[in-house]
Design an enzyme around this catalytic site. Structure first.
Site, PDB file in Angstrom:
ATOM      1  N   GLU A 181       0.806  -1.224   0.000  1.00  0.00           N
ATOM      2  CA  GLU A 181       0.000   0.000   0.000  1.00  0.00           C
ATOM      3  C   GLU A 181       0.841   1.277   0.000  1.00  0.00           C
ATOM      4  OE1 GLU A 181      -2.951  -0.198   3.090  1.00  0.00           O
ATOM      5  OE2 GLU A 181      -3.895  -1.986   2.231  1.00  0.00           O
ATOM      6  N   GLU A 389      -4.898  -8.555   0.909  1.00  0.00           N
ATOM      7  CA  GLU A 389      -5.556  -8.155   2.165  1.00  0.00           C
ATOM      8  C   GLU A 389      -7.041  -8.003   1.912  1.00  0.00           C
ATOM      9  OE1 GLU A 389      -4.326  -4.771   4.459  1.00  0.00           O
ATOM     10  OE2 GLU A 389      -2.200  -5.170   4.132  1.00  0.00           O
TER      11      GLU A 389
END
Length: 492
Positions: A181, A389
């Site tokens: 991320e 995720e």
């Protein structure tokens, strides 16, 4: 991405696609070093930006930090045994940069690498495939003191660190992820300031995004120079599913602007070798992008073996109100701050999406995961995809018998895994799913308030208790078929 591309596809009847997942599908769980390891001052480890940030008054809920976290550093054998008992066949974890290379420069500290060697050996002994993430936000503080991600030098330091870890573990670990991320690292860390290091400079955030991209490209080359060719190198993005509030042209323009800042700023150079022209035009009032040097696009645009997608909730945006007012707090789900994580997009209004929500206040919408997977299946055909995720926070508590029932999380997982299964049926090459997270843990600025784990952790004793969702997920992992939402897959 046009507005039509961002909208959800109507759900199909379950009979329209196969009930079983592919036999080679990876069923995993994910964690990150600072959130679970603890042992913050052991083995030569020095502070990361999250150590500094969490020890700064007012930065985290209750002043909480990851000094001990859930003590995975000392309890990793117990945690690996838990994974094996549940039937998981993959585990995604991150390496702590300041544990391996405390100053962000120079040779590796072998005692730090030895921890990860032991962890990998324990996983392999149990038939669990390790997947390493090299960076999950824990920049060595010394590198931040030298300027951090807004400075080009940090990208070169990251490539050197990646090579050290690749040399140590590349013979036993086949799956590698460079960054987790990078949007959060750049825009929450340097834009809104709700993440470490807590800076609030929109130009620094854009510079950080570019240097994170450069770090990914350089690290990919460094890893491939020292690892067997069979190993896979990937990047995990929290790509946003951005939907328009209406079909009004101003709302569609808002989608374009946020999609560029959330997605195009990373997948543009990584997958296509260039930043979107619409992105550089929209931010021209802030920067001329002169920090992008000759040769950078080629360095970033390295062939990938896979792409990781992290998904939690969609975004709903519109253009400015007629009076130009934003209409209240920014409902983008990324924490409260007077400073925006969206440089050059102050005219975009974020709306709270309708529907049930998790404890994070995030709307539950599995169709967004389907949309995300199928978008990248179209945008990067031939590239293997992983959901690296996906998960939900709930206010989990033990019952009088010490069991932890979390039917809401089971329903969440069933919905999102059904979306993955539908994407597979529609031709997407999805090869695995990593539940966030294995354990309740330190949830960044939220401290220990939000529980994402499939395994409950008593923060006083650090005792681990698998929740109902862990048993449910384990049954799915063992059989390749999703149990019903009322089937907890055994005693919790």
């Amino acid at each position: 991405m046009s507005g039509s591309e961002s909208e959800s596809v109507p759900p199909q009847h379950p009979a329209a696609f196969p009930s079983a997942f592919p036999s080679a599908f990876l069923w995993g769980a994910a964690t990150s070093a600072y959130q679970i390891e603890g042992a913050a001052r052991e083995g030569g480890r020095t502070p990361s930006i999250w150590d500094t940030f969490s020890h700064t008054p007012g930065r985290t809920a209750g002043g909480e930090h990851g000094d001990i976290a859930v003590d995975h550093y000392h309890r990793y054998r117990e945690d690996v045994a838990l994974m094996a008992d549940l039937g998981l066949n993959a585990y995604r974890f991150s390496v702590s940069w300041p544990r391996v290379q405390p100053t962000g420069r120079g040779p590796a500290v072998q005692v730090g690498l030895d921890f990860y060697r032991r962890l990998v050996d324990a996983l392999l002994a149990r038939g669990i495939k390790p997947a390493i993430t090299l960076y999950h936000w824990d920049l060595p503080q010394e590198l931040e003191d030298a300027g951090g991600w807004p400075e080009r030098e940090t990208a070169y330091r990251f490539a050197e660190y990646a090579q050290l870890v690749g040399e140590a573990l590349g013979d036993r670990v086949e799956q590698w992820i460079t960054l987790n991320e990078p949007w959060c690292s750049a825009f929450l860390g340097y834009g809104s300031g709700v993440h470490a290091p807590g800076r609030t400079d929109p130009v620094a955030a854009l510079r950080a995004a570019h240097h994170l991209n450069l770090a990914h490209g350089l690290a990919t080359s460094a890893l491939r120079s020292v690892m067997p060719a069979r190993n896979s190198v990937a990047l995990s993005l929290n790509s946003a599913v951005v939907r328009p509030f209406s079909r009004d042209p101003a709302d569609l323009a808002a989608v374009r602007k946020i999609d560029d800042l959330a997605n195009g700023i990373f997948h543009g150079p990584v997958l296509h070798g260039a930043y979107p022209d619409t992105l550089t035009a929209a931010t021209a009032g802030l920067t001329d992008w002169s920090f992008v040097q000759d040769g950078d696009p080629a360095a970033i645009h390295q062939p990938l073996d896979a792409l990781g997608l992290n998904y939690y909730t969609p975004a709903l945006v519109s253009g400015p109100a007629e009076d130009g007012a934003a209409g209240g707090p920014r409902a983008d789900g990324h924490g409260a701050s007077a400073h925006s994580p969206w440089p050059g997009a102050d005219d975009v209004v974020f709306h709270q999406t309708p529907g049930e929500r998790t404890e994070m206040g995030w709307t539950i919408d599995p169709s967004g995961l389907y949309d995300l997977i199928t978008r990248y299946a179209r945008e990067a055909p031939g590239l293997a995809l992983y959901v690296t995720e996906n998960g939900a926070a709930y206010d989990d508590k033990p019952d009088p018998d010490g069991r932890v029932h979390d039917p809401e999380r089971i329903a969440y997982l069933h919905g999102h895994l059904s979306a993955v299964r539908r994407a597979l049926a529609d031709g997407a090459d999805v090869r695995g799913y990593y539940l966030w997270s294995l354990l309740d843990n330190f949830e960044w600025a939220y401290g220990y308030e939000k529980r994402f784990g499939a395994v409950y952790v008593d923060y006083g004793t650090l005792e681990r208790t698998p929740k109902s969702s862990a048993r449910w997920y384990g049954q799915a992992a063992r059989t390749g078929v999703l149990p019903g939402v009322g089937d907890v897959g055994g005693d919790a």
